[in-house]
Write a protein that holds these residues in place. Structure first.
Motif, PDB file in Angstrom:
ATOM      1  N   ALA A   1       0.836  -1.200   0.000  1.00  0.00           N
ATOM      2  CA  ALA A   1       0.000   0.000   0.000  1.00  0.00           C
ATOM      3  C   ALA A   1       0.873   1.253   0.000  1.00  0.00           C
ATOM      4  O   ALA A   1       0.565   2.230  -0.681  1.00  0.00           O
ATOM      5  CB  ALA A   1      -0.941   0.004   1.204  1.00  0.00           C
ATOM      6  N   ARG A   2       1.975   1.225   0.747  1.00  0.00           N
ATOM      7  CA  ARG A   2       2.903   2.365   0.742  1.00  0.00           C
ATOM      8  C   ARG A   2       3.476   2.586  -0.646  1.00  0.00           C
ATOM      9  O   ARG A   2       3.640   3.723  -1.097  1.00  0.00           O
ATOM     10  CB  ARG A   2       4.032   2.154   1.755  1.00  0.00           C
ATOM     11  N   LYS A   3       3.754   1.491  -1.355  1.00  0.00           N
ATOM     12  CA  LYS A   3       4.278   1.610  -2.718  1.00  0.00           C
ATOM     13  C   LYS A   3       3.249   2.299  -3.619  1.00  0.00           C
ATOM     14  O   LYS A   3       3.594   3.186  -4.401  1.00  0.00           O
ATOM     15  CB  LYS A   3       4.632   0.235  -3.267  1.00  0.00           C
ATOM     16  N   LEU A   4       1.991   1.915  -3.505  1.00  0.00           N
ATOM     17  CA  LEU A   4       0.936   2.532  -4.304  1.00  0.00           C
ATOM     18  C   LEU A   4       0.757   4.004  -3.925  1.00  0.00           C
ATOM     19  O   LEU A   4       0.618   4.871  -4.791  1.00  0.00           O
ATOM     20  CB  LEU A   4      -0.382   1.771  -4.130  1.00  0.00           C
ATOM     21  N   LEU A   5       0.781   4.302  -2.636  1.00  0.00           N
ATOM     22  CA  LEU A   5       0.655   5.687  -2.184  1.00  0.00           C
ATOM     23  C   LEU A   5       1.836   6.521  -2.686  1.00  0.00           C
ATOM     24  O   LEU A   5       1.664   7.673  -3.099  1.00  0.00           O
ATOM     25  CB  LEU A   5       0.554   5.744  -0.661  1.00  0.00           C
ATOM     26  N   LYS A   6       3.025   5.948  -2.665  1.00  0.00           N
ATOM     27  CA  LYS A   6       4.221   6.636  -3.173  1.00  0.00           C
ATOM     28  C   LYS A   6       4.062   6.918  -4.660  1.00  0.00           C
ATOM     29  O   LYS A   6       4.428   7.996  -5.150  1.00  0.00           O
ATOM     30  CB  LYS A   6       5.470   5.791  -2.911  1.00  0.00           C
ATOM     31  N   LEU A   7       3.487   5.996  -5.400  1.00  0.00           N
ATOM     32  CA  LEU A   7       3.235   6.205  -6.823  1.00  0.00           C
ATOM     33  C   LEU A   7       2.282   7.387  -7.021  1.00  0.00           C
ATOM     34  O   LEU A   7       2.488   8.233  -7.892  1.00  0.00           O
ATOM     35  CB  LEU A   7       2.669   4.943  -7.457  1.00  0.00           C
ATOM     36  N   LEU A   8       1.253   7.462  -6.200  1.00  0.00           N
ATOM     37  CA  LEU A   8       0.320   8.592  -6.275  1.00  0.00           C
ATOM     38  C   LEU A   8       1.034   9.911  -6.001  1.00  0.00           C
ATOM     39  O   LEU A   8       0.787  10.910  -6.673  1.00  0.00           O
ATOM     40  CB  LEU A   8      -0.839   8.405  -5.296  1.00  0.00           C
ATOM     41  N   ILE A   9       1.929   9.908  -5.024  1.00  0.00           N
ATOM     42  CA  ILE A   9       2.704  11.115  -4.712  1.00  0.00           C
ATOM     43  C   ILE A   9       3.563  11.502  -5.909  1.00  0.00           C
ATOM     44  O   ILE A   9       3.609  12.674  -6.307  1.00  0.00           O
ATOM     45  CB  ILE A   9       3.582  10.897  -3.464  1.00  0.00           C
ATOM     46  N   ASP A  10       4.221  10.525  -6.506  1.00  0.00           N
ATOM     47  CA  ASP A  10       5.064  10.801  -7.672  1.00  0.00           C
ATOM     48  C   ASP A  10       4.230  11.338  -8.827  1.00  0.00           C
ATOM     49  O   ASP A  10       4.647  12.260  -9.535  1.00  0.00           O
ATOM     50  CB  ASP A  10       5.808   9.544  -8.113  1.00  0.00           C
ATOM     51  N   LEU A  11       3.043  10.791  -9.004  1.00  0.00           N
ATOM     52  CA  LEU A  11       2.169  11.255 -10.075  1.00  0.00           C
ATOM     53  C   LEU A  11       1.668  12.671  -9.815  1.00  0.00           C
ATOM     54  O   LEU A  11       1.422  13.433 -10.745  1.00  0.00           O
ATOM     55  CB  LEU A  11       0.986  10.309 -10.252  1.00  0.00           C
ATOM     56  N   MET A  12       1.523  13.013  -8.538  1.00  0.00           N
ATOM     57  CA  MET A  12       1.051  14.349  -8.180  1.00  0.00           C
ATOM     58  C   MET A  12       2.028  15.422  -8.657  1.00  0.00           C
ATOM     59  O   MET A  12       1.648  16.569  -8.868  1.00  0.00           O
ATOM     60  CB  MET A  12       0.897  14.485  -6.665  1.00  0.00           C
ATOM     61  N   ASP A  13       3.283  15.045  -8.816  1.00  0.00           N
ATOM     62  CA  ASP A  13       4.302  16.012  -9.206  1.00  0.00           C
ATOM     63  C   ASP A  13       4.257  16.363 -10.691  1.00  0.00           C
ATOM     64  O   ASP A  13       4.970  17.248 -11.130  1.00  0.00           O
ATOM     65  CB  ASP A  13       5.698  15.494  -8.843  1.00  0.00           C
ATOM     66  N   GLY A  14       3.419  15.672 -11.438  1.00  0.00           N
ATOM     67  CA  GLY A  14       3.384  15.940 -12.867  1.00  0.00           C
ATOM     68  C   GLY A  14       1.976  16.036 -13.402  1.00  0.00           C
ATOM     69  O   GLY A  14       0.994  15.919 -12.676  1.00  0.00           O
ATOM     70  N   GLU A  15       1.884  16.253 -14.685  1.00  0.00           N
ATOM     71  CA  GLU A  15       0.590  16.386 -15.319  1.00  0.00           C
ATOM     72  C   GLU A  15      -0.174  15.074 -15.344  1.00  0.00           C
ATOM     73  O   GLU A  15      -1.389  15.078 -15.511  1.00  0.00           O
ATOM     74  CB  GLU A  15       0.768  16.896 -16.748  1.00  0.00           C
ATOM     75  N   ILE A  16       0.518  13.970 -15.175  1.00  0.00           N
ATOM     76  CA  ILE A  16      -0.145  12.670 -15.194  1.00  0.00           C
ATOM     77  C   ILE A  16      -1.229  12.630 -14.129  1.00  0.00           C
ATOM     78  O   ILE A  16      -2.315  12.103 -14.355  1.00  0.00           O
ATOM     79  CB  ILE A  16       0.862  11.527 -14.991  1.00  0.00           C
ATOM     80  N   ALA A  17      -0.974  13.227 -12.976  1.00  0.00           N
ATOM     81  CA  ALA A  17      -1.965  13.229 -11.902  1.00  0.00           C
ATOM     82  C   ALA A  17      -3.215  13.985 -12.337  1.00  0.00           C
ATOM     83  O   ALA A  17      -4.333  13.548 -12.069  1.00  0.00           O
ATOM     84  CB  ALA A  17      -1.384  13.845 -10.636  1.00  0.00           C
ATOM     85  N   GLU A  18      -3.033  15.111 -13.009  1.00  0.00           N
ATOM     86  CA  GLU A  18      -4.178  15.887 -13.467  1.00  0.00           C
ATOM     87  C   GLU A  18      -4.994  15.099 -14.481  1.00  0.00           C
ATOM     88  O   GLU A  18      -6.216  15.077 -14.425  1.00  0.00           O
ATOM     89  CB  GLU A  18      -3.703  17.202 -14.086  1.00  0.00           C
ATOM     90  N   VAL A  19      -4.306  14.449 -15.402  1.00  0.00           N
ATOM     91  CA  VAL A  19      -4.989  13.640 -16.410  1.00  0.00           C
ATOM     92  C   VAL A  19      -5.724  12.485 -15.737  1.00  0.00           C
ATOM     93  O   VAL A  19      -6.888  12.213 -16.039  1.00  0.00           O
ATOM     94  CB  VAL A  19      -4.005  13.116 -17.472  1.00  0.00           C
TER      95      VAL A  19
END
Length: 82
Positions: A50-68
């Motif tokens: 779960a921490r790995k998945l949450l870390k992925l979300l954090i990493d995605l937040m840093d870029g446009e991928i999160a917005e998409v």
């Protein structure tokens, strides 16, 4: 890669930054609402996976991928994606 290398994550801050409710985070992660509540209250910590998945979300937040991702998820849930 060792899953234990992911430190504790502030789940509540991440969830709020994503603009999700506890229920939305639980649903997207495939876990119970109670699990998210326990994480946020500090009663339990996310598992290494779960921490790995949450870390992925954090990493995605840093870029446009999160917005998409958030845009597409929102529209699919409203039935606008088909």
């Amino acid at each position: 890669m060792m899953l234990d290398n992911y430190p504790d994550i502030n789940v509540k801050a991440l969830r709020k930054k994503l603009g999700w409710t506890r229920q939305e985070l639980a649903t997207k992660m495939g876990i119970s609402l109670e699990t998210v509540e326990r994480w946020e209250l500090g009663k339990n910590q996310p598992s290494p996976m779960a921490r790995k998945l949450l870390k992925l979300l954090i990493d995605l937040m840093d870029g446009e991928i999160a917005e998409v991702y958030c845009y597409v998820t929102h529209h699919i849930q409203k039935g606008e994606g088909s």
